[in-house]
Design an enzyme around this catalytic site. Structure first.
Site, PDB file in Angstrom:
ATOM      1  N   SER A 245     -12.186   6.055   7.301  1.00  0.00           N
ATOM      2  CA  SER A 245     -12.646   7.056   6.335  1.00  0.00           C
ATOM      3  C   SER A 245     -12.537   8.462   6.923  1.00  0.00           C
ATOM      4  O   SER A 245     -12.457   8.645   8.141  1.00  0.00           O
ATOM      5  CB  SER A 245     -14.107   6.785   5.982  1.00  0.00           C
ATOM      6  OG  SER A 245     -14.894   6.993   7.136  1.00  0.00           O
ATOM      7  N   GLU A 266      -5.425   8.668  10.350  1.00  0.00           N
ATOM      8  CA  GLU A 266      -4.968   8.239   9.026  1.00  0.00           C
ATOM      9  C   GLU A 266      -6.231   7.931   8.244  1.00  0.00           C
ATOM     10  O   GLU A 266      -6.800   6.856   8.360  1.00  0.00           O
ATOM     11  CB  GLU A 266      -4.057   7.016   9.193  1.00  0.00           C
ATOM     12  CG  GLU A 266      -3.052   6.882   8.086  1.00  0.00           C
ATOM     13  CD  GLU A 266      -3.567   5.969   7.015  1.00  0.00           C
ATOM     14  OE1 GLU A 266      -4.093   6.503   6.015  1.00  0.00           O
ATOM     15  OE2 GLU A 266      -3.459   4.755   7.174  1.00  0.00           O
ATOM     16  N   CYS A 300      -5.806   2.814   1.260  1.00  0.00           N
ATOM     17  CA  CYS A 300      -5.899   4.272   1.322  1.00  0.00           C
ATOM     18  C   CYS A 300      -4.862   4.892   0.391  1.00  0.00           C
ATOM     19  O   CYS A 300      -4.990   6.050   0.012  1.00  0.00           O
ATOM     20  CB  CYS A 300      -5.764   4.769   2.745  1.00  0.00           C
ATOM     21  SG  CYS A 300      -4.340   4.146   3.552  1.00  0.00           S
TER      22      CYS A 300
HETATM   23  C1  UN1 Z   1      -3.750   1.621   4.190  1.00  0.00           C
HETATM   24  O1  UN1 Z   1      -4.248   1.434   3.081  1.00  0.00           O
HETATM   25  O2  UN1 Z   1      -4.482   1.910   5.177  1.00  0.00           O
HETATM   26  O3  UN1 Z   1       1.557   1.922   1.507  1.00  0.00           O
HETATM   27  C2  UN1 Z   1      -2.317   1.460   4.501  1.00  0.00           C
HETATM   28  C3  UN1 Z   1       0.763   0.975   1.471  1.00  0.00           C
HETATM   29  C4  UN1 Z   1       0.717   0.047   2.657  1.00  0.00           C
HETATM   30  C5  UN1 Z   1      -0.130   0.610   3.746  1.00  0.00           C
HETATM   31  C6  UN1 Z   1      -1.485   1.080   3.321  1.00  0.00           C
HETATM   32  N1  UN1 Z   1       2.063  -0.168   3.142  1.00  0.00           N
HETATM   33  O4  UN1 Z   1       0.031   0.765   0.529  1.00  0.00           O
END
Ligand code: UN1
Length: 510
Positions: A245, A266, A300
């Site tokens: 987060s 990230e 994310c």
């Molecule tokens: C994440 O949600 O931390 O692009 C990564 C995507 C996946 C990676 C998500 N390849 O949804």
């Protein structure tokens, strides 16, 4: 019925006793702390127990890594690639089982559990190829008989903090790049998904044992006190790569910076799709539904906001609500389920509170909005119609809640899309070259990822993954991201008989 104990045993996990929570080339269970009890989000059942890593376990991992690094950094990169290639092969063999464990432990539906493991396999292949391509530059010197080059060396120990929603793939993004770059890794997986982490360590250990490289990949399954904070404060860990987060990033980013360490963050996303009047609505509909409902809204990259141009807004919203009515929500292990559970009861409570806040603030819940009354952590995928600028829509909530807005123009859509603190992923659906080029230009999306006619989630590993603003600025996986895991060295070499100085400076003691 699923034979979960048999699945766990095949992956080297004991369904009855306490499993190791520390891997430093050997597996350790001698923790003084109460074990972590792992419940499946699918039905709340206990899956297994894992020993809770202590500070001493973290120390073991760092020490093992430092010892291995002395040799690993001198192992030729293509040979390091060979070790990663063998891990990729083992992952191919274990794909069905490991994918199923992702489903039981993280609650991802079957196809996404398998996709998670495929993402690791893809990343292994990518890293193997890169292991022969860690190229530097040759730079023209301004001095005669001088040559300049730029080369890349391993940086040392890389700390990897990963989240429950991609419990193993995100480790592989970091670990495989770090590995081919000559670094060693200490992994702090999410305490909510320790079993998939342990299963990966078992797979990795088979390869490290037979290749003689135990100590390169290490793992301590503890919490922030026993593993996270020691790692963040540790001068011996020059790079910490953390996924989680924005609030986690705010805590650890400044502390890593204070010791002048490097961080790769990230963090939260608040991703939007813009659908223009001229879009292929069939494509847009599927992409938006997958982006918003996939992984139960816990990526994310999840689509959280939808901007619809006025000409298609009413029709598109109607079709989307109808599509939501047909999305099978339930047991993620049942083939055909498209939306599984949230990770735990806390996430369900956050969903409930968010829906209350939305209603209180005047948002119109078009469908969903309820917690599903059955064992496990299930909620209804939800669509909320809201006025532009709606305050609740500026926060990332890990749940399948999609805000829909009407917009008059592309300019208005881009303005509102960018008007949030996060900057991870974004997409536009249009058949207009002008609209798509504007969206991708410097006056378009401000996100790290901007797509045309595909959704916000489900990125391939070949691109650099990450985002701007409160998403943290880090990039993982593809492109030239490997450079983050290395230190750059500039070399000037004089093969002449004089010592000319740069910038024409004169200095002579003859
Ligand atoms: C994440 O949600 O931390 O692009 C990564 C995507 C996946 C990676 C998500 N390849 O949804």
């Amino acid at each position: 019925m699923h034979d979960i104990p048999a699945l766990l045993r095949r992956l080297g996990i004991d369904p009855v006793g306490v499993n190791p929570g520390c891997y430093d080339g050997e597996f350790h269970t001698d923790s003084s702390l109460p074990p972590i009890v792992v419940h499946s989000p699918r039905d709340g059942a206990v899956l297994a127990r894992v020993s809770h890593a202590t500070k001493e376990d973290y120390e073991r991992c760092v020490s093992a890594g430092l010892v291995a690094f002395e040799r690993w950094k001198m192992c030729p990169a293509p040979q390091r690639g060979e070790v990663v290639r063998q891990i990729g092969d083992e992952l191919r063999k274990a794909k069905e089982d490991l994918g199923a464990l992702v489903t039981f432990e993280a609650g991802k539906v079957v196809t996404e559990g398998l996709g998670e493991v495929q993402e690791m396999i893809d990343m292994a292949d990518f890293a193997v190829g890169l292991s022969r391509q860690l190229y530097g530059l040759v730079i023209q010197s301004e001095r005669p008989r001088h040559r300049m080059i730029e080369q890349w060396h391993p940086i040392g120990t890389v700390g990897v903090i990963s989240a429950f929603n991609f419990p193993v793939a995100v480790w592989s993004w970091n670990a495989f790049l770090a590995g081919i770059c000559g670094d060693v890794v200490v992994w702090k997986p999410s305490e909510r998904t320790p079993l998939t982490a342990l299963a990966v360590c078992r797979i990795v250990d088979r390869v490290l044992e037979r290749t003689g490289w135990r100590g390169v990949f290490n793992c301590a399954i503890g919490d922030r006190h026993t593993v996270g904070e020691p790692m963040v404060a540790d001068h011996r860990v020059p790079l910490v790569s953390a996924t989680g987060s924005t609030s986690m990033g705010r805590q650890i980013g400044p502390r890593i910076a204070a010791r002048l360490g490097r961080s790769l963050l990230e963090l939260g996303g608040n991703n939007a799709v813009i659908v223009m009047d001229d879009a292929d609505l069939r494509l847009a509909l599927t992409a938006v539904a997958f982006g918003a409902v996939g992984t139960a809204g816990q990526r994310c990259t999840t689509t959280r906001r939808l901007f619809l141009q006025k000409g298609i807004a009413a029709d598109f919203t109607r079709r989307l609500v109808a599509a939501y009515g047909k999305i099978p929500v339930g047991d993620p292990a049942e083939p055909g389920t498209m939306c599984g559970p949230l990770i735990d009861r806390g996430a369900v409570e956050t969903f409930r509170r968010t829906i209350d806040a939305i209603r209180h603030a005047g948002g119109d819940v078009l469908c969903g909005g309820r917690v599903i009354d059955r064992p496990g952590n299930y909620v209804e995928p939800t669509i909320v119609k809201a006025p532009l600028g709606f305050a609740c829509s500026k926060e990332e909530v890990f749940a399948p809640i999609l805000y829909v807005f009407d917009v008059a123009s592309l300019d208005e859509a881009i303005h509102h899309q960018n008007d949030v603190p996060q900057g991870l992923s974004s997409a536009i659906f249009t058949n207009s070259v002008r609209a798509s080029e504007q969206f991708l230009s410097a006056v378009g999306s401000d996100c790290g990822i901007a797509n045309v006619n595909i959704g916000t989630s489900g990125a391939e590993i070949g691109g650099a993954f990450g985002g701007e603003k409160e998403t943290g600025g880090g990039r993982e996986a593809g492109s030239d991201v490997w450079k983050t895991y290395m230190r750059r060295q500039t070399n000037t070499i004089n093969w002449g008989t004089d010592l000319p100085l740069a910038q024409g400076v004169k200095f002579s003691i003859d």
